[in-house]
Design an enzyme around this catalytic site. Structure first.
Site, PDB file in Angstrom:
ATOM      1  N   ALA A 112      21.069 -66.790  36.828  1.00 24.46           N
ATOM      2  CA  ALA A 112      20.882 -68.104  37.456  1.00 24.46           C
ATOM      3  C   ALA A 112      19.373 -68.302  37.597  1.00 24.46           C
ATOM      4  O   ALA A 112      18.795 -68.058  38.659  1.00 24.46           O
ATOM      5  CB  ALA A 112      21.579 -68.133  38.810  1.00 24.46           C
ATOM      6  N   GLY A 157      14.441 -69.331  45.544  1.00 26.61           N
ATOM      7  CA  GLY A 157      15.422 -68.461  44.883  1.00 26.61           C
ATOM      8  C   GLY A 157      16.824 -68.995  45.048  1.00 26.61           C
ATOM      9  O   GLY A 157      17.020 -70.138  45.470  1.00 26.61           O
ATOM     10  N   ASN A 158      17.789 -68.201  44.696  1.00 26.08           N
ATOM     11  CA  ASN A 158      19.194 -68.587  44.894  1.00 26.08           C
ATOM     12  C   ASN A 158      19.995 -67.332  45.207  1.00 26.08           C
ATOM     13  O   ASN A 158      19.467 -66.216  45.165  1.00 26.08           O
ATOM     14  CB  ASN A 158      19.742 -69.331  43.671  1.00 26.08           C
ATOM     15  CG  ASN A 158      19.636 -68.486  42.416  1.00 26.08           C
ATOM     16  OD1 ASN A 158      20.247 -67.435  42.325  1.00 26.08           O
ATOM     17  ND2 ASN A 158      18.850 -68.955  41.462  1.00 26.08           N
ATOM     18  N   SER A 159      21.276 -67.520  45.511  1.00 24.58           N
ATOM     19  CA  SER A 159      22.056 -66.396  46.038  1.00 24.58           C
ATOM     20  C   SER A 159      22.817 -65.628  44.951  1.00 24.58           C
ATOM     21  O   SER A 159      23.779 -64.934  45.244  1.00 24.58           O
ATOM     22  CB  SER A 159      23.016 -66.881  47.126  1.00 24.58           C
ATOM     23  OG  SER A 159      23.796 -67.930  46.609  1.00 24.58           O
TER      24      SER A 159
END
Ligand code: C5P
Length: 407
Positions: A277, A210-212
């Protein structure tokens, strides 16, 4: 610029312990530069002194019909005529009944009868009173007249019991106010699909790639589009943000799910804004059981590309496509390449190495590029304001106008 500025709102306050929240509501609406007049029932004025509303809104509330020192005989008619919106928060069972029956017994119900402005009613009452058939029938009557009922919410009540009767949160009420005031905005009749947040690509039952991304930019875009009259579908990856008011939200986890929701939403959409994103890679397979730690071994997880959602939506006449480019190097060059590769009308580029803007912050500093190579650099500003600027550009595209920023 925004849809509360200079808007004439009348806040009707009635006698519930939740009146303290109405003070905050009055303060926030005034800060958003609405022209706010407050009217109160005599009971409300026993919970909070009228001067408190004067303090936060800068305008003297109307509350006593029999005060010989003011011009109240005329005031309610003047207020009722000027109002673009009447919000009654909190609304007690008694006032709900008066509104349903058209009884003008104090300033609030009197103004409600006299105005032709839209009405938002936010009940706050004990759950027994809320559930009573009399209250339910009155609320049905109000709904059938097109009045927007907001809440009440479930939670702890003044009686100490837990039940449905709490006044909705101030931000929720403001969301409805913005929505109702925005109905005739420049995106009225348009369908906008917005994506937000990152995606979680499952490795095993508990881990993911995942990403933030927090989802804040996409949620701000969805709210700003709603506030300009659009029908909004917000497709969000995992995000802690609450559902926005008056927006259809589809919560997804993986890029593949986001693709399905976006393609379904775009079938009859006018605008797609891909602020999400999206993970670029996903594990080639999701392991069924949790992967065990083995001290002596390294672990490799083969990754394969996720579906390219913008590419799969493709080009369709009448669909405006806006992408985002979050970059840590060669910002503008990469953004220019993406606008071509993904057949976008606009791309919004932001430098994610800046600590005060971008991922998970409340502010953003972006550059908007169009197909003609023009770039518009915006200063650091709240994400809602960035959203408003992006929508300005989209509205210009819809109108077929050439946008004017520097070449
Ligand atoms: O990740 P990247 O910087 O290439 O994203 C550029 C744009 O493409 C963004 O608007 C993003 O939402 C979109 N995107 C997509 N499908 C992906 C990855 C990104 O539509 N798989």
């Amino acid at each position: 610029m925004y849809n509360l500025t200079d808007r004439n709102i009348v806040l009707g306050v009635t006698g519930s312990i939740a009146v303290y929240k109405a003070v905050d509501l009055a303060s926030k609406l005034t800060q958003a530069r609405a022209v706010l007049n407050t009217i109160m029932t005599p009971e409300a004025s026993k919970f909070v002194a009228p001067i408190t509303f004067q303090g936060v809104s800068g305008r003297r509330p109307y509350w006593d019909m029999w005060d010989a020192n003011n011009d109240l005989a005329e005031a309610h008619i003047a207020l009722a005529r000027q109002a673009e919106l009447l919000v009654i928060a909190p609304a007690t069972a008694t006032v709900i009944a008066r509104l349903a029956l058209g009884l003008a017994e104090e300033m609030v119900s009197l103004t409600a009868l006299a105005t032709r402005a839209p009405l938002i009613v936010c009940p706050a009452l004990d759950s027994q009173m809320f559930e009573h058939p009399a209250t339910q029938e009155h609320l049905d009557t109000l709904r059938s007249r097109g009045i927007q009922i907001v809440g009440p919410e479930e939670g702890r009540l003044a009686s100490g019991q837990v039940g449905r009767g709490r006044l909705s949160e101030v931000d929720t009420i403001i969301g409805w106010i913005r929505h109702v005031l925005g109905k005739d905005g420049d995106l009225a009749g348009k369908k906008v699909v917005v994506t937000a947040g990152g995606t979680h690509e499952a490795i095993d039952p508990v881990r993911f790639v995942g990403n933030s991304s927090s989802g804040k930019m996409g949620f701000a875009l969805a709210e700003a589009a709603r506030d300009r009259g659009a029908n909004v579908v917000l497709v969000s990856g995992p995000s802690a943000l609450p559902d926005p008011v008056a927006v259809e939200i589809v919560r997804v986890r993986r890029a593949a799910e986001m693709r399905d929701a976006v393609i379904a939403g775009c079938a009859d959409a006018d605008i797609l804004i891909m602020a999400a994103a999206v993970a670029d890679y996903q594990p080639a397979e999701t392991v069924r059981d949790k992967i065990k730690r083995r001290q002596s071994e390294t672990l490799s997880i083969p990754l394969v590309p996720t579906p390219d959602i913008l590419a799969e939506v493709g080009v369709r006449a009448g669909l405006i496509k806006v992408g985002f480019a979050a970059e840590s190097q060669d910002l503008l060059e990469n953004a220019r390449q993406k606008i071509e590769a993904k057949h976008l009308d606009l791309i919004v580029a932001n430098d994610i190495t800046a600590s005060d803007a971008g991922f998970a912050t409340d502010n953003n500093r972006v550059v908007i590029l169009d197909r003609g190579g023009r770039k518009e650099e915006l200063p650091l500003m709240p994400k809602y304001d960035v959203a408003w600027h992006i929508l300005d550009r989209i509205v210009s595209l819809l109108a077929g106008k050439k946008s004017q920023p520097e070449a």
